[in-house]
Design a protein around this motif. Structure first.
Motif, PDB file in Angstrom:
ATOM      1  N   ASN A 449      15.811  41.253 -14.447  1.00 54.44           N
ATOM      2  CA  ASN A 449      16.806  40.189 -14.223  1.00 54.44           C
ATOM      3  C   ASN A 449      17.348  40.256 -12.807  1.00 54.44           C
ATOM      4  OD1 ASN A 449      19.475  41.935 -14.422  1.00 54.44           O
ATOM      5  ND2 ASN A 449      18.160  42.557 -16.124  1.00 54.44           N
ATOM      6  N   ARG A 450      18.026  39.195 -12.424  1.00 54.76           N
ATOM      7  CA  ARG A 450      18.615  39.129 -11.084  1.00 54.76           C
ATOM      8  C   ARG A 450      19.915  38.356 -11.153  1.00 54.76           C
ATOM      9  NH1 ARG A 450      18.273  42.116  -7.037  1.00 54.76           N
ATOM     10  NH2 ARG A 450      15.997  42.066  -7.086  1.00 54.76           N
ATOM     11  N   GLU A 509      16.586  35.862 -15.908  1.00 54.92           N
ATOM     12  CA  GLU A 509      15.704  36.942 -16.341  1.00 54.92           C
ATOM     13  C   GLU A 509      14.358  36.338 -16.695  1.00 54.92           C
ATOM     14  OE1 GLU A 509      17.991  38.774 -19.509  1.00 54.92           O
ATOM     15  OE2 GLU A 509      17.076  37.521 -21.047  1.00 54.92           O
ATOM     16  N   ALA A 510      13.317  37.172 -16.584  1.00 54.93           N
ATOM     17  CA  ALA A 510      11.952  36.705 -16.860  1.00 54.93           C
ATOM     18  C   ALA A 510      11.068  37.913 -17.137  1.00 54.93           C
ATOM     19  CB  ALA A 510      11.422  35.884 -15.678  1.00 54.93           C
ATOM     20  N   ASP A 511       9.766  37.651 -17.325  1.00 52.89           N
ATOM     21  CA  ASP A 511       8.842  38.702 -17.755  1.00 52.89           C
ATOM     22  C   ASP A 511       8.515  39.722 -16.663  1.00 52.89           C
ATOM     23  OD1 ASP A 511       7.494  36.821 -16.245  1.00 52.89           O
ATOM     24  OD2 ASP A 511       5.621  37.034 -17.363  1.00 52.89           O
ATOM     25  N   SER A 512       8.792  39.384 -15.394  1.00 56.37           N
ATOM     26  CA  SER A 512       8.564  40.344 -14.301  1.00 56.37           C
ATOM     27  C   SER A 512       9.711  40.227 -13.305  1.00 56.37           C
ATOM     28  CB  SER A 512       7.237  40.050 -13.584  1.00 56.37           C
ATOM     29  OG  SER A 512       7.345  38.833 -12.852  1.00 56.37           O
ATOM     30  N   GLN A 513       9.893  41.280 -12.477  1.00 55.95           N
ATOM     31  CA  GLN A 513      10.976  41.229 -11.497  1.00 55.95           C
ATOM     32  C   GLN A 513      10.747  40.110 -10.491  1.00 55.95           C
ATOM     33  OE1 GLN A 513      13.858  43.326 -11.739  1.00 55.95           O
ATOM     34  NE2 GLN A 513      14.524  41.601 -10.495  1.00 55.95           N
ATOM     35  N   ALA A 514       9.491  39.918 -10.100  1.00 62.73           N
ATOM     36  CA  ALA A 514       9.180  38.859  -9.127  1.00 62.73           C
ATOM     37  C   ALA A 514       9.556  37.491  -9.695  1.00 62.73           C
ATOM     38  CB  ALA A 514       7.691  38.902  -8.768  1.00 62.73           C
ATOM     39  N   ASN A 515       9.258  37.275 -10.983  1.00 59.39           N
ATOM     40  CA  ASN A 515       9.589  35.984 -11.593  1.00 59.39           C
ATOM     41  C   ASN A 515      11.095  35.811 -11.797  1.00 59.39           C
ATOM     42  OD1 ASN A 515       6.983  35.105 -11.663  1.00 59.39           O
ATOM     43  ND2 ASN A 515       6.604  35.648 -13.803  1.00 59.39           N
ATOM     44  N   ASP A 517      13.378  37.149  -9.869  1.00 58.11           N
ATOM     45  CA  ASP A 517      13.894  36.898  -8.516  1.00 58.11           C
ATOM     46  C   ASP A 517      13.645  35.445  -8.102  1.00 58.11           C
ATOM     47  OD1 ASP A 517      14.609  39.535  -8.437  1.00 58.11           O
ATOM     48  OD2 ASP A 517      13.032  40.170  -7.051  1.00 58.11           O
ATOM     49  N   SER A 518      12.431  34.968  -8.382  1.00 55.29           N
ATOM     50  CA  SER A 518      12.059  33.604  -7.994  1.00 55.29           C
ATOM     51  C   SER A 518      12.903  32.577  -8.749  1.00 55.29           C
ATOM     52  CB  SER A 518      10.568  33.400  -8.276  1.00 55.29           C
ATOM     53  OG  SER A 518      10.206  32.073  -8.013  1.00 55.29           O
ATOM     54  N   CYS A 543      19.798  38.601  -1.077  1.00 53.84           N
ATOM     55  CA  CYS A 543      20.891  39.512  -0.735  1.00 53.84           C
ATOM     56  C   CYS A 543      22.137  39.178  -1.533  1.00 53.84           C
ATOM     57  CB  CYS A 543      21.182  39.492   0.754  1.00 53.84           C
ATOM     58  SG  CYS A 543      21.393  37.838   1.399  1.00 53.84           S
ATOM     59  N   GLY A 544      22.150  38.054  -2.239  1.00 54.19           N
ATOM     60  CA  GLY A 544      23.230  37.717  -3.172  1.00 54.19           C
ATOM     61  C   GLY A 544      24.510  37.369  -2.509  1.00 54.19           C
TER      62      GLY A 544
END
Length: 544
Positions: A449-450, A509-515, A517-518, A543-544
């Motif tokens: 998640n991010r 949130e998604a199935d991978s960190q890259a997803n 983040d995107s 950087c949020g």
């Protein structure tokens, strides 16, 4: 009501002209230089609330996980719960009234709430270890005495301990003895009784490293450890002897940065935990054999606690109504695990402990934890009486399970989330189940998640519904978010206005960190475009 005395004393705690502060879920928080008048006025308000409820009211001087140059204050209602929402509004108006308006504001509150001014008032005060806290608690007491209230100053306490004291006092000692000693004895006795049942007593379960955030938790844990030492040995780090409060340590730092606190050495697979500055939050963590850091947050604490309670209820043969309460920030994997594997109903509320606590009170047994590690379990009075009765009557395994459940009820601080209480609950469960931190962590795998934030001209342009999971305004934003979510597996995203500043918080949130983040980045861009973003457009640097 001697308004002359109130005004005269108020001159010693004068409000800076034009300063406006808001009472939020955590009360008032600001740089300590702005708060003296607030403390005095919260003493006044506590007296009115005490008269209206005919109960003891608590006033806690703390800014929890904020930096040590800040401070804050919050009021505690009769059963140890957060201040009622209508009184939050009174607190904000009273805090922001200019000096000459103060008497009129006090009279207005008294009239609106039908306060019997002849009624006695009693207020209990506690404070954390910040340099400004002692002076501020005296300012609170000035406010209490200016309106003729009586008070008891507990001095240095964790925030949950003051919640506990208020609850004890207003239940005539039924909940417990309203002293620090009484708190230590009640919790420790329950913990020691529980851990006696553990078949495994290996050292891997019985030693715990605790990061105390250089706060009040260190002081109180040092005092308390002798009471429970036969069940658990604790090693304290960031204990306030050196280092700044909450600086590069504490539960908020560990959760936000996903790394261990400074000042604590961690060997592989050692169980560690962190409190926040006023000891009402707790998170666990460990390093695996490869040196990888693993955080065990409030979601996994709720899962451990509710699975343990459910097992005991099955053993006893009781079918109580159990519910777990989360916020939209709870990891989707935890919600799925609770609902699909454990078959426990999960409910979502708006962010803020008061919302979770209120919802948890609707069940026979309500477990709530925010992902940040703030939470507890609540047991209805009927359930508590039934369990304690069964503990006396039942024999064999059923009797053993009932006794364990009776001790768990005593071990939880049912007035508020409490890092010390929760730590002892968790340690007892791990010992009884023979679980290591790694096995606990492996119950389910968190979805990546991010969290980001987007600066906007006015956060009020965003309104939400469905426990903050859906956007109502501005028009079109929810549709964009829904379309973006469809493009990723196991994904979800939501946005909500900050409670304190003109930013919009974004969670994905998604199935991978890259997803994850995107998705978070794309949702941030949509917020920026449709909700009046200011400054630079969000970049994919995250950087949020």
């Amino acid at each position: 009501m001697d308004l002359g005395a109130v005004t005269q004393r108020s001159a010693l705690h004068a409000k800076p002209s034009g300063l406006v502060l808001q009472y939020g879920t955590a009360g008032f928080r600001a740089h300590a230089g702005h708060l003296d008048h607030i403390m005095y006025r919260m003493g006044l308000l506590a007296v009115l609330r005490s008269k209206q409820t005919k109960s003891t009211i608590g006033v806690m001087v703390t800014a929890s996980h904020n930096p040590e140059e800040d401070n804050g204050v919050k009021l505690i209602d009769p059963l140890g719960e957060m201040l009622a929402p209508s009184w939050e509004e009174h607190a904000t108006r009273l805090a922001n009234a200019e000096e000459q308006e103060l008497p009129r504001e006090l009279v207005g509150i008294s009239e609106r709430e039908a306060v019997d001014l002849q009624q006695d008032a009693f207020v209990v005060v506690g404070r954390d270890t910040r340099a400004s806290s002692e002076k501020f608690s005296q300012s609170v007491i000035d406010g209490v005495t200016a309106l003729g209230g009586l008070f008891h100053d507990y001095g240095l306490l964790t925030t949950p301990q003051l919640h506990y004291m208020v609850y004890c006092r207003n239940t005539g000692g039924q909940y417990g003895k309203a002293t620090v000693e009484g708190y230590y004895q009640k919790l420790s006795k329950a913990f020691v009784e529980l851990t006696k049942q553990a078949s495994c007593s290996g050292d891997e379960h019985r030693t715990l490293k605790v990061d105390c955030a250089n706060g009040i938790g260190a002081l109180k844990l040092k005092e308390m450890q002798q009471y429970f030492s036969q069940g658990l040995s604790v090693q304290l780090f960031n204990d306030g002897t050196k280092g700044k409060l909450n600086h590069l340590c504490g539960a908020d730092f560990v959760k936000s940065h996903q790394k261990p606190p400074e000042g604590m050495e961690m060997k592989s697979n050692e169980r560690c935990c962190s409190f926040d500055g006023d000891a009402d939050r707790i998170v666990y963590y460990y390093r695996d054999a490869d040196g990888q850091f693993h955080l065990i947050d409030g979601d996994k604490i709720a899962t451990l606690v509710s699975s343990f309670l459910k097992d005991l209820l099955v053993e006893i043969g009781e079918n109580f109504n159990v519910g777990v309460v989360q916020t939209a920030y709870a990891n989707g994997s935890s919600t799925r695990y609770l609902q699909e594997v454990m078959k426990v109903p999960v409910y979502c509320t708006k962010t803020g402990v008061k919302h979770l606590h209120h919802k948890a009170q609707e069940f026979d047994i309500g477990v709530y934890f925010e992902a940040n590690g703030h939470g507890t379990a609540l047991f209805s009075k009927a359930v508590e009486m039934k369990i304690k009765q069964l503990a006396k009557e039942l024999e064999d395994n059923k009797g053993k399970a009932a006794k364990m459940l009776a001790n768990v009820i005593d071990l939880f601080n049912q007035a508020a989330g409490d890092a010390i209480s929760d730590m002892l609950v968790i340690e007892a469960i791990l010992a009884l189940k023979g679980l290591t931190a790694q096995q606990w962590d492996a119950l389910y795998r968190d979805l990546p998640n991010r969290q980001l934030k987007v600066k906007v001209a006015d956060r009020r342009v965003i309104s939400t519904t469905d426990a903050e999971r859906q956007v109502l305004t501005p028009p079109g934003l929810q549709e964009v978010i829904s379309d973006l979510v469809k493009q990723y597996r196991l994904s979800r995203a939501f946005v909500r206005p900050s409670g304190t500043e003109d930013v919009i918080r974004v969670y994905a949130e998604a199935d991978s960190q890259a997803n994850a983040d995107s998705l978070a980045h794309e949702v941030s861009l949509a917020v920026f475009q449709l909700a009046g973003g200011t400054g630079e457009r969000p970049t994919s640097g995250l950087c949020g």
